[in-house]
Write an enzyme that holds these catalytic residues in place. Structure first.
Site, PDB file in Angstrom:
ATOM      1  N   LYS A  60       0.923  -1.287   0.036  1.00 62.52           N
ATOM      2  CA  LYS A  60       0.020  -0.116   0.070  1.00 62.52           C
ATOM      3  C   LYS A  60       0.819   1.224   0.151  1.00 62.52           C
ATOM      4  CE  LYS A  60      -3.982  -2.018   2.471  1.00 62.52           C
ATOM      5  NZ  LYS A  60      -4.921  -2.201   3.964  1.00 62.52           N
ATOM      6  N   ALA A  77      -1.293   0.816   6.597  1.00 56.24           N
ATOM      7  CA  ALA A  77      -1.545  -0.769   7.500  1.00 56.24           C
ATOM      8  C   ALA A  77      -2.552  -1.655   6.766  1.00 56.24           C
ATOM      9  CB  ALA A  77      -2.160  -0.080   8.677  1.00 56.24           C
ATOM     10  N   ASP A  78      -2.492  -2.855   7.040  1.00 59.42           N
ATOM     11  CA  ASP A  78      -3.286  -3.737   6.870  1.00 59.42           C
ATOM     12  C   ASP A  78      -3.250  -4.758   8.056  1.00 59.42           C
ATOM     13  OD1 ASP A  78      -4.566  -4.965   4.216  1.00 59.42           O
ATOM     14  OD2 ASP A  78      -3.732  -6.600   5.386  1.00 59.42           O
ATOM     15  N   THR A  79      -4.538  -5.334   8.007  1.00 66.29           N
ATOM     16  CA  THR A  79      -4.994  -6.172   9.157  1.00 66.29           C
ATOM     17  C   THR A  79      -5.566  -7.569   8.743  1.00 66.29           C
ATOM     18  OG1 THR A  79      -5.451  -4.351  10.834  1.00 66.29           O
ATOM     19  CG2 THR A  79      -6.538  -6.635  11.303  1.00 66.29           C
ATOM     20  N   GLY A 114       0.067  -5.219  10.064  1.00 68.60           N
ATOM     21  CA  GLY A 114       1.099  -4.731   9.753  1.00 68.60           C
ATOM     22  C   GLY A 114       1.303  -3.175   9.504  1.00 68.60           C
TER      23      GLY A 114
END
Length: 196
Positions: A60, A77-79, A114
């Site tokens: 991203k 961010a990524d979940t 992350g």
């Protein structure tokens, strides 16, 4: 104190998640929201858990079309939600949401987020993991949640800050805010180190 030190910087949150926006605001940060970009959330098949979250957060960050200025810090961010080695993605419809929640009922799973911080000078990434345990959920409870909260934009088919988190989650080990989508305490500390 970080909030004083960071006044000379321009924070950019590249995220369409209202929960991440709420959490960053709650931590006292002033920031610009940037959502004018698209990323295909694909990743190498050999990645697992937090590796996926870190990979997508970096992906991203690199997809942002604008060039950063000297005093700008970009946050992406990524979940992801995992049960064992299985990735529990965002449900595409009611049937998938119901199947996911039935799978989570009475079981534990892990939520990994992350985060990538990037400036003109450097890039760092870090991750947080939280173990979440659900009590047994009845069919009526699952159906009520899906009908009233439409959890189709959420990994694992639930939002811990919503009704199902109040009545269904028995315990968590790790950051609650990480389950919402941003490990705020860790982000605060990492930002302190980032700007020094």
């Amino acid at each position: 104190m970080l909030l004083e030190k960071i006044k000379g910087y321009h924070i950019i949150l590249a995220s369409g998640s209202p929960r991440r926006q709420e959490l960053l605001k709650g931590a006292g940060f002033n920031f610009e929201l940037f959502t004018d970009f698209e990323v295909e959330e694909s990743f190498p098949a050999d990645l697992e858990g937090k590796e996926i979250a870190l990979y997508l957060a970096m992906k991203k960050s690199l997809a942002i079309p604008r060039k950063l200025n000297q005093q700008e810090i970009l946050i992406t961010a990524d979940t992801v939600v995992c049960q064992g080695k299985q990735l529990l993605d965002k449900p595409g419809n009611e049937q998938e949401a119901r199947a996911t929640l039935q799978q989570l009922s009475g079981q534990s799973h892990h939520v990994h987020t992350g985060v990538c911080l990037r400036s003109l000078q450097k890039t760092i990434e870090f991750s947080a993991s939280t173990k979440v345990t659900f009590g047994m959920l009845s069919e009526k409870e699952i159906n009520y949640y899906i009908r009233h909260f439409n959890p189709f934009d959420k990994a694992g088919a639930y939002g811990i800050q919503e009704w199902i988190g109040f009545v269904g989650v028995e315990k968590i080990s790790g950051s609650y805010f990480n389950v919402m989508g941003l490990p705020v305490n860790m982000l605060y500390r990492e930002l302190e180190n980032f700007i020094e």
